[in-house]
Design an enzyme around this catalytic site. Structure first.
Site, PDB file in Angstrom:
ATOM      1  N   HIS A 295      -9.007  -8.037  -9.749  1.00  0.00           N
ATOM      2  CA  HIS A 295      -8.929  -7.713  -8.332  1.00  0.00           C
ATOM      3  C   HIS A 295      -9.569  -8.852  -7.546  1.00  0.00           C
ATOM      4  O   HIS A 295     -10.585  -9.408  -7.964  1.00  0.00           O
ATOM      5  CB  HIS A 295      -9.687  -6.406  -8.073  1.00  0.00           C
TER       6      HIS A 295
ATOM      7  N   ASP B 205      -0.118   0.239  -4.496  1.00  0.00           N
ATOM      8  CA  ASP B 205      -1.565   0.474  -4.621  1.00  0.00           C
ATOM      9  C   ASP B 205      -1.956   1.648  -3.730  1.00  0.00           C
ATOM     10  O   ASP B 205      -1.803   1.578  -2.505  1.00  0.00           O
ATOM     11  CB  ASP B 205      -2.308  -0.804  -4.192  1.00  0.00           C
TER      12      ASP B 205
ATOM     13  N   GLU C  35      -4.276 -12.308  -7.750  1.00  0.00           N
ATOM     14  CA  GLU C  35      -4.099 -11.538  -6.513  1.00  0.00           C
ATOM     15  C   GLU C  35      -4.454 -12.428  -5.325  1.00  0.00           C
ATOM     16  O   GLU C  35      -5.574 -12.933  -5.231  1.00  0.00           O
ATOM     17  CB  GLU C  35      -4.995 -10.293  -6.505  1.00  0.00           C
TER      18      GLU C  35
ATOM     19  N   GLU D 175      -1.123   1.126  -8.834  1.00  0.00           N
ATOM     20  CA  GLU D 175      -2.559   0.822  -8.858  1.00  0.00           C
ATOM     21  C   GLU D 175      -3.393   1.947  -8.258  1.00  0.00           C
ATOM     22  O   GLU D 175      -3.049   2.474  -7.191  1.00  0.00           O
ATOM     23  CB  GLU D 175      -2.776  -0.483  -8.088  1.00  0.00           C
TER      24      GLU D 175
ATOM     25  N   GLU E  34     -10.836  -1.782 -10.047  1.00  0.00           N
ATOM     26  CA  GLU E  34     -11.619  -2.479  -9.024  1.00  0.00           C
ATOM     27  C   GLU E  34     -12.875  -1.704  -8.654  1.00  0.00           C
ATOM     28  O   GLU E  34     -13.785  -2.280  -8.052  1.00  0.00           O
ATOM     29  CB  GLU E  34     -10.762  -2.787  -7.782  1.00  0.00           C
TER      30      GLU E  34
ATOM     31  N   LYS F 230       0.825  -1.197   0.000  1.00  0.00           N
ATOM     32  CA  LYS F 230       0.000   0.000   0.000  1.00  0.00           C
ATOM     33  C   LYS F 230       0.863   1.253   0.000  1.00  0.00           C
ATOM     34  O   LYS F 230       1.929   1.291   0.635  1.00  0.00           O
ATOM     35  CB  LYS F 230      -0.912   0.009   1.227  1.00  0.00           C
TER      36      LYS F 230
ATOM     37  N   ASP G 111     -13.114  -6.772 -10.640  1.00  0.00           N
ATOM     38  CA  ASP G 111     -13.343  -7.767  -9.584  1.00  0.00           C
ATOM     39  C   ASP G 111     -14.556  -8.583 -10.008  1.00  0.00           C
ATOM     40  O   ASP G 111     -15.669  -8.044 -10.070  1.00  0.00           O
ATOM     41  CB  ASP G 111     -13.597  -7.077  -8.235  1.00  0.00           C
TER      42      ASP G 111
HETATM   43 MG    MG Z   1      -6.379  -2.187  -5.103  1.00  0.00          MG
END
Ligand code: MG
Length: 380
Positions: A296, A194, A329, A220, A246, A166, A269
């Protein structure tokens, strides 16, 4: 072989240690599943991604539309659900509800025909899929850089060849965190970042330029998902490939991203973008724009199995003798429902996860666990 029961289950499990990312704080994992049962007793499971209570309500709204329908004709049922909710829900949680039902119908279709979903999608191009670890969230600690580097080293030791961390605390802090992780894992491991749409255009460009020497495979969700023009411009100027999707739904949402050249990697997703039926179409659309496809996945074993079947089937275009491989993922944050709700369990083997061989999604759901962790919908 017709549907005569649709049930929803909201499950919740408190976390041992809370964590956060650029947008939200988590102290429990709460999810919504659906179970669709045929008149002969055969049942299939699906999952919706997003707030569990509203998704459960959405499933109850859509359920009457598939009663009496056949999972073998799931595309007609998809269209019926889509048309019935279109006027009021072109995006958002109603499509997570639709996705959950669609996944359960595919699970049933496979069980009726005694074939895995990946075969029904047109065939398996691989029996296992490369996985990347999603982790390195933020938590309260004295030395975040060291904590993140320690966690990253753990994934490397487990055999992952790629991981995603992250960012979104602020450009300067993010640069420090990413540098600490890259230095610890060395050069042989792919690293993605991300932001969960935390940045302005200028901040995102500055971070992308600063991270470029650290060999980042993708950046991301740098910007808010509404800013298509910002994505288009960032994708053109960023030295790091841009990934997003996503927050998008349906092939129409992805068309908006693709036709503007907003992303290098598209990330629907399947538990939110329209289920297996729609994600297969999105993958084809993504291919036709020469863009990469990396779904995702942040859910239970049902979500993981769904992504595995789609990635087993997907064969990237334009294709070559040694074609590029898709990547799964695999969230590593604490989630009891990913680890223990289904069998067989997913095991990392040389950086890869086996695609389930059984009919449908190939997952047997532990119904005793469903009852144990079921909560009242108002808590979802
Ligand atoms: Mg993400």
């Amino acid at each position: 072989m017709i549907v005569n029961k649709v049930e929803t289950f909201v499950l919740s499990h408190p976390l041992e240690k809370s964590f956060h990312f650029s947008q939200h704080h988590y102290d429990a994992r709460t999810i919504c599943l659906t179970k669709v049962t045929l008149e002969n007793g055969l049942s299939g499971w699906g999952e919706g991604y997003g707030p569990a209570g509203p998704i459960s309500a959405g499933i109850e709204f859509l359920a009457p539309l598939i009663m009496g329908g056949s999972p073998l004709e799931q595309e007609g049922l998809w269209r019926r659900m889509y048309r019935h909710s279109l006027d009021h829900a072109r995006s958002g949680v109603m499509l997570s509800a639709l996705s959950a039902i669609d996944i359960a119908l595919w699970d049933l279709k496979g069980r009726i025909l005694n074939q895995p979903v990946s075969v029904l999608l047109g065939g398996r191009n691989r029996n296992s899929v490369n996985a990347y670890a999603t982790g390195l969230y933020f938590s309260e600690c004295d030395d975040l850089c060291t904590e993140l580097a320690d966690e990253a080293e753990g994934y490397k030791n487990e055999g992952f060849s790629a991981l995603k961390m992250k960012v979104g605390l602020g450009v300067d802090q993010d640069i420090e965190n990413v540098r600490a992780v890259r230095e610890r894992i060395g050069t042989g491991m792919a690293l993605m970042v991300d932001a969960n749409h935390a940045f302005s255009f200028r901040e995102a460009l500055r971070l992308a330029e600063a991270l470029e020497p650290m060999d980042i495979s993708w950046f991301e969700e740098p910007l808010t998902p509404e800013d298509y023009e910002g994505y288009r411009e960032l994708c053109r100027r960023s030295p790091i490939p841009i990934a997003a999707g996503e927050c998008e739904r349906l092939r129409y949402g992805f068309l908006r991203l693709l036709e503007r050249r907003c992303v290098d990697i598209a990330q629907p997703d399947p538990c939110a973008a329209g289920g297996i039926t729609e994600t297969k179409k999105i993958a084809d659309l993504v291919d036709s724009y020469g863009t990469d496809f990396a779904p995702h996945c942040w859910g239970t074993c049902i979500a993981v199995a769904t992504s595995l079947h789609l990635l087993s089937n997907w064969d990237p275009l334009p294709g070559r003798l040694f074609n590029r491989e898709p990547i799964l993922e695999l969230d590593r944050t604490q989630n009891l429902f990913r680890e223990d709700l289904g069998s067989p369990k997913f095991k990392l083997d040389q950086g890869r996860i086996q695609v389930p061989d059984g009919p449908g999604l190939g997952i047997q759901v532990d119904e005793q666990m469903i009852q144990e962790y079921r909560v009242d919908i108002s808590e979802g």
